[in-house]
Design an enzyme around this catalytic site. Structure first.
Site, PDB file in Angstrom:
ATOM      1  N   THR A 275       0.909  -1.023  -0.052  1.00 26.48           N
ATOM      2  CA  THR A 275      -0.114   0.086   0.121  1.00 26.48           C
ATOM      3  C   THR A 275       0.844   1.246  -0.064  1.00 26.48           C
ATOM      4  OG1 THR A 275      -1.463   1.338   1.307  1.00 26.48           O
ATOM      5  CG2 THR A 275      -0.020  -0.312   2.648  1.00 26.48           C
TER       6      THR A 275
ATOM      7  N   TYR B 212      -1.746   0.186  10.027  1.00 21.45           N
ATOM      8  CA  TYR B 212      -1.684  -0.616   8.764  1.00 21.45           C
ATOM      9  C   TYR B 212      -0.785  -0.519   7.842  1.00 21.45           C
ATOM     10  CZ  TYR B 212      -3.627  -1.363   4.206  1.00 21.45           C
ATOM     11  OH  TYR B 212      -3.772  -1.755   2.986  1.00 21.45           O
TER      12      TYR B 212
HETATM   13  N1  UFG Z   1     -12.814  11.193   2.380  1.00 21.58           N
HETATM   14  C1  UFG Z   1     -13.806  12.219   2.669  1.00 21.58           C
HETATM   15  N2  UFG Z   1     -15.035  11.760   2.908  1.00 21.58           N
HETATM   16  C2  UFG Z   1     -15.426  10.504   3.276  1.00 21.58           C
HETATM   17  C3  UFG Z   1     -14.424   9.475   2.950  1.00 21.58           C
HETATM   18  C4  UFG Z   1     -13.223   9.886   2.290  1.00 21.58           C
HETATM   19  O1  UFG Z   1     -13.453  13.540   2.302  1.00 21.58           O
HETATM   20  O2  UFG Z   1     -16.522  10.077   3.721  1.00 21.58           O
HETATM   21  C5  UFG Z   1     -11.628  11.560   1.848  1.00 21.58           C
HETATM   22  C6  UFG Z   1     -10.417  11.215   2.778  1.00 21.58           C
HETATM   23  O3  UFG Z   1      -9.992  12.067   3.993  1.00 21.58           O
HETATM   24  C7  UFG Z   1      -9.299  10.902   1.646  1.00 21.58           C
HETATM   25  C8  UFG Z   1     -10.076  10.642   0.393  1.00 21.58           C
HETATM   26  O4  UFG Z   1     -11.320  11.032   0.571  1.00 21.58           O
HETATM   27  O5  UFG Z   1      -8.716  12.074   1.377  1.00 21.58           O
HETATM   28  C9  UFG Z   1      -9.915   9.320   0.122  1.00 21.58           C
HETATM   29  O6  UFG Z   1     -10.462   8.627   1.220  1.00 21.58           O
HETATM   30  P1  UFG Z   1     -10.576   6.725   1.188  1.00 21.58           P
HETATM   31  O7  UFG Z   1     -11.089   6.548   2.524  1.00 21.58           O
HETATM   32  O8  UFG Z   1     -11.220   6.598   0.163  1.00 21.58           O
HETATM   33  O9  UFG Z   1      -8.964   6.284   0.890  1.00 21.58           O
HETATM   34  P2  UFG Z   1      -7.629   6.427   1.806  1.00 21.58           P
HETATM   35  O10 UFG Z   1      -7.009   7.258   0.870  1.00 21.58           O
HETATM   36  O11 UFG Z   1      -8.105   7.093   3.052  1.00 21.58           O
HETATM   37  O12 UFG Z   1      -7.161   5.001   1.644  1.00 21.58           O
HETATM   38  C10 UFG Z   1      -6.787   4.449   0.681  1.00 21.58           C
HETATM   39  C11 UFG Z   1      -6.946   2.689   0.938  1.00 21.58           C
HETATM   40  C12 UFG Z   1      -6.415   2.388   2.106  1.00 21.58           C
HETATM   41  C13 UFG Z   1      -4.794   2.666   2.299  1.00 21.58           C
HETATM   42  C14 UFG Z   1      -4.713   4.150   2.238  1.00 21.58           C
HETATM   43  C15 UFG Z   1      -3.291   4.334   2.090  1.00 21.58           C
HETATM   44  O13 UFG Z   1      -8.404   2.590   0.803  1.00 21.58           O
HETATM   45  O14 UFG Z   1      -6.488   1.017   2.284  1.00 21.58           O
HETATM   46  O15 UFG Z   1      -5.441   4.794   0.774  1.00 21.58           O
HETATM   47  O16 UFG Z   1      -2.910   5.661   2.418  1.00 21.58           O
HETATM   48  F1  UFG Z   1      -4.287   2.361   3.474  1.00 21.58           F
END
Ligand code: UFG
Length: 324
Positions: free
Chosen positions: A117, A141
Site C-alpha cells: 500500500t 496499517y
Molecule cells: N474522504 C472524505 N469523506 C469520506 C471518505 C473519505 O472526504 O467520507 C476523503 C479522505 O479524507 C481522503 C480521500 O477521501 O482524502 C480518500 O479516502 P478513502 O478513505 O477512500 O481512501 P484513503 O486514501 O484513506 O485510503 C486508501 C486505501 C487504504 C490505504 C490508504 C493508503 O483505501 O486502504 O489509501 O494511504 F491504506
C-alpha cells in the site's frame, strides 16, 4: 495450466484478479475465510474456505492443487481501525502471513505477489512517490504491510522465495460487467460513499477537511481502477517468474484528484445532485498521495486503461445494481 492460489480471492481486489487470471489462461484457486469477502464474488471458481494462519490446511492445499504461485489479497485495510485495534492488524496482516510464507517455503512454492500500500510511505516528501521514497508509515496499517515487505526481503535471501510487492494507491471502480465491485461493511471509502449519496442512500457526503494545502483545500489522491491493478498482478507474476527475481512496484495513475473534483466528476457521471458537508479533517490523512508508476510501465509494460470518468462510471454501474 498454471494453478495460482489467490488468498482473499473473494474480496474486492481479489475477485477482480481471479477473473483476469482466468481470462489469461490461469487456473485461479480461491482461498478465503469469508470474514470480509463475499462467496458470490468467487462464483465459478474453485473455492476453499480457509484461514491465512492455518499452515496445515495451506500445506494440504499446496500439495493437492499443485500450486505454482500465490497472490495474497487477504488483509484488513482500514487506517482508522488499525489505530484503534493494532493487535488485530499485526495478527492478520503480519503474523498470519508468516504461516502462509512458511507453508510456501515448506511446499516449495516459490513465487508470491503481495498487496502492499501507499500507506508504507507515510507523509510524502515529494510530489510523485516512487519506489525509492522513504518508507516511514504513520499508522499501524502501513506498518503491518511494511513489516511483510521486510520479511519478504529476508525470505528471498534465506529461502529463495521470490516476491512482487505491489503498492496500491487508491483502488477504485468495478468490473465492467457490474457483477462484482466494492462492498465493505462499514463503507469508509470515498467513491462508494459519494455514489450512495447520489442514490439517496445517504444524506450527503462529508468532506474531511477543506484547509489542506492543495488546489482547492481538499485532499488529493491517486485513484486506480481495480482491473488495472488486476492486470498489474498478472504482469508482475510473469516478471518475477521469468527473471526469477524479486521486484516492487508503485501502482497508480500518476494523476491526483481532490475530494471536490471527485464529487464534481460523480455529479457529471450520475447526473444526480450530491449534497456535501465539510467536516473536520480525518486523523492520519496526508494532504496529497500520488504515485510515480514509471517503474511498472518500464519493467512490466503496465499502463492503466481506465481514466477517472470510467472509474466512476463502473463504480456507479455497480452501486446502482449491487449484487452483495
Ligand atoms: N474522504 C472524505 N469523506 C469520506 C471518505 C473519505 O472526504 O467520507 C476523503 C479522505 O479524507 C481522503 C480521500 O477521501 O482524502 C480518500 O479516502 P478513502 O478513505 O477512500 O481512501 P484513503 O486514501 O484513506 O485510503 C486508501 C486505501 C487504504 C490505504 C490508504 C493508503 O483505501 O486502504 O489509501 O494511504 F491504506
Amino acid at each position: 495450466m498454471e494453478n495460482i492460489l489467490v488468498v482473499g480471492g473473494a474480496g474486492y481486489i481479489g475477485s477482480h484478479a481471479i477473473r483476469s487470471l482466468k481470462a489469461a489462461g490461469y487456473n485461479a484457486v480461491v482461498y478465503d475465510n469469508l470474514s470480509k469477502g463475499h462467496g458470490s464474488a468467487a462464483k465459478g471458481f474453485k473455492f476453499i474456505k480457509g484461514d491465512l494462519g492455518d499452515k496445515k490446511k495451506l500445506l494440504k492445499v499446496f500439495a493437492e492443487q499443485k500450486i505454482s504461485a500465490v497472490m495474497h489479497f487477504a488483509a484488513l485495510a482500514e487506517v482508522g481501525q488499525s489505530v484503534k485495534e493494532p493487535a488485530l492488524y499485526y495478527k492478520n496482516n503480519t503474523a498470519k502471513v508468516l504461516s502462509l510464507l512458511d507453508a510456501m517455503v515448506e511446499a516449495g512454492v516459490k513465487y508470491f505477489v503481495f498487496s502492499s500500500t501507499a500507506a508504507v510511505f507515510g507523509e510524502p516528501i515529494k510530489k510523485y512517490i516512487d519506489e525509492a521514497h522513504p518508507k516511514r508509515p504513520i499508522n499501524p496499517y502501513g506498518k503491518t504491510k511494511l513489516m511483510v515487505e521486510n520479511i519478504l526481503q529476508d525470505y528471498a535471501l534465506a529461502y529463495g522465495l521470490k516476491s512482487a510487492v505491489l503498492r496500491y494507491f487508491n483502488a477504485a471502480g468495478a468490473d465492467d460487467t457490474g457483477d462484482i465491485g466494492e462492498a465493505h461493511t462499514p463503507e469508509t471509502h470515498l467513491i462508494p460513499l459519494i455514489l450512495q449519496a447520489a442514490l439517496g442512500k445517504r444524506e450527503d457526503i462529508k468532506i474531511f477537511g477543506s484547509n489542506y494545502k492543495t488546489k482547492d483545500g481538499t485532499c488529493v489522491r491517486d485513484y486506480i481502477h481495480v482491473n488495472d491493478l488486476a492486470s498489474a498482478h498478472l504482469l508482475a507474476l510473469k516478471y518475477i517468474q521469468k527473471h526469477n527475481t524479486c521486484a516492487d512496484f508503485n501502482l497508480g495513475s500518476s494523476k491526483g484528484f481532490s475530494v471536490k473534483e471527485m464529487i464534481d466528476c460523480a455529479r457529471k457521471i450520475t447526473g444526480r445532485k450530491i449534497k456535501t458537508q465539510t467536516v473536520a479533517r480525518r486523523a492520519g490523512d496526508p494532504a496529497v498521495l500520488v504515485a510515480n508508476s514509471k517503474k511498472a510501465a518500464k519493467a512490466l509494460g503496465w499502463t492503466p486503461k481506465y481514466n477517472l470518468d470510467k472509474i466512476i462510471a463502473t463504480a456507479w454501474n455497480w452501486e446502482k445494481h449491487r449484487k452483495y
